[in-house]
Design an enzyme around this catalytic site. Structure first.
Site, PDB file in Angstrom:
ATOM      1  N   ASP A  64      44.616  -9.083  38.294  1.00 39.78           N
ATOM      2  CA  ASP A  64      45.139  -7.396  37.632  1.00 39.78           C
ATOM      3  C   ASP A  64      45.985  -6.662  38.306  1.00 39.78           C
ATOM      4  OD1 ASP A  64      42.618  -7.466  36.024  1.00 39.78           O
ATOM      5  OD2 ASP A  64      42.066  -6.946  37.173  1.00 39.78           O
TER       6      ASP A  64
ATOM      7  N   GLU B  42      44.284 -15.438  35.309  1.00 38.91           N
ATOM      8  CA  GLU B  42      42.818 -14.562  34.714  1.00 38.91           C
ATOM      9  C   GLU B  42      41.765 -15.861  33.587  1.00 38.91           C
ATOM     10  OE1 GLU B  42      42.370 -11.565  32.231  1.00 38.91           O
ATOM     11  OE2 GLU B  42      40.137 -11.156  32.190  1.00 38.91           O
TER      12      GLU B  42
ATOM     13  N   ILE C 299      47.958 -11.420  30.190  1.00 40.33           N
ATOM     14  CA  ILE C 299      47.680  -9.916  29.428  1.00 40.33           C
ATOM     15  C   ILE C 299      46.786  -8.879  30.218  1.00 40.33           C
ATOM     16  CG2 ILE C 299      47.477  -8.627  27.206  1.00 40.33           C
ATOM     17  CD1 ILE C 299      48.084 -11.292  25.428  1.00 40.33           C
ATOM     18  N   ASP C 300      47.389  -8.178  30.962  1.00 39.94           N
ATOM     19  CA  ASP C 300      46.658  -6.799  31.089  1.00 39.94           C
ATOM     20  C   ASP C 300      46.028  -5.307  30.049  1.00 39.94           C
ATOM     21  OD1 ASP C 300      45.257  -5.938  34.014  1.00 39.94           O
ATOM     22  OD2 ASP C 300      46.654  -4.641  33.560  1.00 39.94           O
TER      23      ASP C 300
ATOM     24  N   THR D  10      44.278  -6.463  27.936  1.00 36.82           N
ATOM     25  CA  THR D  10      43.229  -7.367  26.574  1.00 36.82           C
ATOM     26  C   THR D  10      42.913  -6.365  25.543  1.00 36.82           C
ATOM     27  OG1 THR D  10      43.246  -9.481  27.440  1.00 36.82           O
ATOM     28  CG2 THR D  10      42.170  -8.955  25.246  1.00 36.82           C
TER      29      THR D  10
ATOM     30  N   ASP E 186      48.421 -12.327  35.526  1.00 36.60           N
ATOM     31  CA  ASP E 186      47.605 -12.843  34.126  1.00 36.60           C
ATOM     32  C   ASP E 186      48.379 -11.753  32.721  1.00 36.60           C
ATOM     33  OD1 ASP E 186      45.933 -10.895  32.383  1.00 36.60           O
ATOM     34  OD2 ASP E 186      45.509  -9.413  33.974  1.00 36.60           O
TER      35      ASP E 186
HETATM   36  P1  2AM Z   1      42.270  -7.658  31.437  1.00 38.51           P
HETATM   37  O1  2AM Z   1      42.978  -6.349  30.227  1.00 38.51           O
HETATM   38  O2  2AM Z   1      43.017  -8.192  32.034  1.00 38.51           O
HETATM   39  O3  2AM Z   1      40.605  -7.846  31.616  1.00 38.51           O
HETATM   40  C1  2AM Z   1      40.807  -2.233  31.931  1.00 38.51           C
HETATM   41  O4  2AM Z   1      41.269  -0.334  32.463  1.00 38.51           O
HETATM   42  C2  2AM Z   1      41.688  -3.058  33.026  1.00 38.51           C
HETATM   43  O5  2AM Z   1      39.975  -3.574  33.319  1.00 38.51           O
HETATM   44  C3  2AM Z   1      42.549  -4.098  33.492  1.00 38.51           C
HETATM   45  O6  2AM Z   1      43.387  -4.186  33.430  1.00 38.51           O
HETATM   46  C4  2AM Z   1      41.223  -4.754  32.597  1.00 38.51           C
HETATM   47  O7  2AM Z   1      41.821  -6.468  32.325  1.00 38.51           O
HETATM   48  C5  2AM Z   1      40.476  -4.842  33.390  1.00 38.51           C
HETATM   49  N1  2AM Z   1      39.226  -5.489  32.915  1.00 38.51           N
HETATM   50  C6  2AM Z   1      38.507  -5.778  32.111  1.00 38.51           C
HETATM   51  N2  2AM Z   1      37.403  -6.434  32.318  1.00 38.51           N
HETATM   52  C7  2AM Z   1      37.433  -6.240  33.294  1.00 38.51           C
HETATM   53  C8  2AM Z   1      36.053  -6.715  33.916  1.00 38.51           C
HETATM   54  N3  2AM Z   1      34.796  -7.163  33.668  1.00 38.51           N
HETATM   55  N4  2AM Z   1      35.954  -6.437  35.287  1.00 38.51           N
HETATM   56  C9  2AM Z   1      37.452  -5.991  35.656  1.00 38.51           C
HETATM   57  N5  2AM Z   1      38.044  -5.746  34.828  1.00 38.51           N
HETATM   58  C10 2AM Z   1      38.611  -5.545  33.898  1.00 38.51           C
HETATM   59 CA    CA Z   2      43.927  -7.865  34.293  1.00 38.41          CA
HETATM   60 CA    CA Z   3      44.013 -10.384  31.622  1.00 40.56          CA
HETATM   61 CA    CA Z   4      40.576 -10.300  30.603  1.00 39.24          CA
END
Ligand code: 2AM
Ligand code: CA
Ligand code: CA
Ligand code: CA
Length: 282
Positions: free
Chosen positions: A227, A73, A95-96, A98, A93
């Site tokens: 993700d 990512e 940190i999924d 964040t 990823d």
């Molecule tokens: P992330 O924390 O790695 O960004 C939140 O319910 C979920 O959606 C998380 O898995 C998050 O991943 C992801 N997510 C966050 N921002 C996003 C974006 N702009 N587009 C798609 N997924 C997103």
């Molecule tokens: Ca993610």
């Molecule tokens: Ca992430």
């Molecule tokens: Ca992110």
């Protein structure tokens, strides 16, 4: 060495690095000091720890296996993306969840998936805060902290607890149109008699909770390969079903996923939902 043994070796090496990365996440989570910045929009967060974890994984694996490829990512955000080829490719990823990490909600996961010949072969989803380590190797089942896990036996929508992200504020490119559909899908699933909705704020955690049978299904649109790659093979190896929300075959790069405990359940869910198409990733 057989292809089977080679995969196992790759997996074991990645697992050791993921555990090291887990220390970084756990320490930063406890200290609550990781600097936060935004990316594409005000709700799109990234921290120093996201970047440090991805760097550690890619550096360590590429030193040991120089011909391996990476789709991560934060590297993609920085304009660095390997093409997706038949070569061993790590889909990462760091940190999924964040937003959870920043808010000190303990639903965060380091996600490391491996494709070879564009097929998912191994997956690691590690929550170092709760010390839940989910792993899978193709054909060899799914484990949590070393013990086999299995999806629930649920096949009816009205006996299901389902996960989705609700609101989906983050799908910037579809804006209001998608928000309306997402909210309408929520209403439709309530009308269809779903037992409950949950949103853990991490795609991967939603999925491994399907894998361990805590929840029955998960649907999401607009997500990326990093993700879902690692968690998808964990769901499959736990006996679950992973499909495209429309009912067609799952495509890791299509930016959407529907997974659940059984085929009848995901098929029923697919009919209840209104679907949205996104530009595929690759
Ligand atoms: P992330 O924390 O790695 O960004 C939140 O319910 C979920 O959606 C998380 O898995 C998050 O991943 C992801 N997510 C966050 N921002 C996003 C974006 N702009 N587009 C798609 N997924 C997103
Ligand atoms: Ca993610
Ligand atoms: Ca992430
Ligand atoms: Ca992110």
């Amino acid at each position: 060495m057989s292809a089977f043994d080679r995969e196992e070796e790759y997996f074991q090496f990645a697992l050791e690095v993921t555990k090291k990365a887990g220390h970084l996440v756990k320490t930063a989570f406890a200290k609550h000091e990781s600097a936060v910045t935004t990316k594409a929009s005000a709700t799109d967060l990234v921290t120093e720890t996201d970047k440090a974890v991805e760097e550690l994984l890619i550096k360590s694996i590429s030193e040991k296996y120089p011909d391996h490829q990476f789709i991560g990512e934060e590297s993609v955000a920085a304009g660095k993306r390997s093409p997706w080829t038949d070569a061993p490719t790590w889909i990462i990823d760091p940190i999924d969840g964040t937003t959870n990490f920043v808010h000190r909600i303990p639903f965060v996961a380091i996600c490391v998936g491996l494709t070879i010949n564009k097929e998912l072969r191994a997956g690691i989803v590690y929550n170092p805060i709760t010390e839940e380590l989910f792993t899978a190797l193709r054909g060899r089942g799914a484990l949590k902290n070393g013990f086999p896990i299995h999806v629930s036996k649920t096949s009816e929508f009205n006996k299901s607890v389902i996960c989705t992200s609700l609101g989906i504020h983050n799908i910037v490119e579809k804006g209001q149109q998608w928000l309306d559909i997402a909210l309408d899908n929520h209403r439709r699933s309530v009308a269809a008699g779903v037992r409950g909705h949950r949103a853990f704020g991490s795609a991967a955690i939603n999925m491994v909770y399907v894998a361990q049978g805590s929840v029955d299904a998960y649907v999401e649109y607009g997500i990326h390969s990093w993700d879902i790659a690692a968690a998808a093979i964990i769901v499959q190896e736990a006996g679950g079903v992973v499909i495209d929300p429309t009912g067609s075959e799952f495509n890791l790069m299509a930016r959407k996923v529907l997974c659940g405990a059984s085929k009848p359940l995901v098929q029923e869910m697919s009919k209840i939902l209104t679907h949205v198409e996104f530009e595929p990733e690759l």
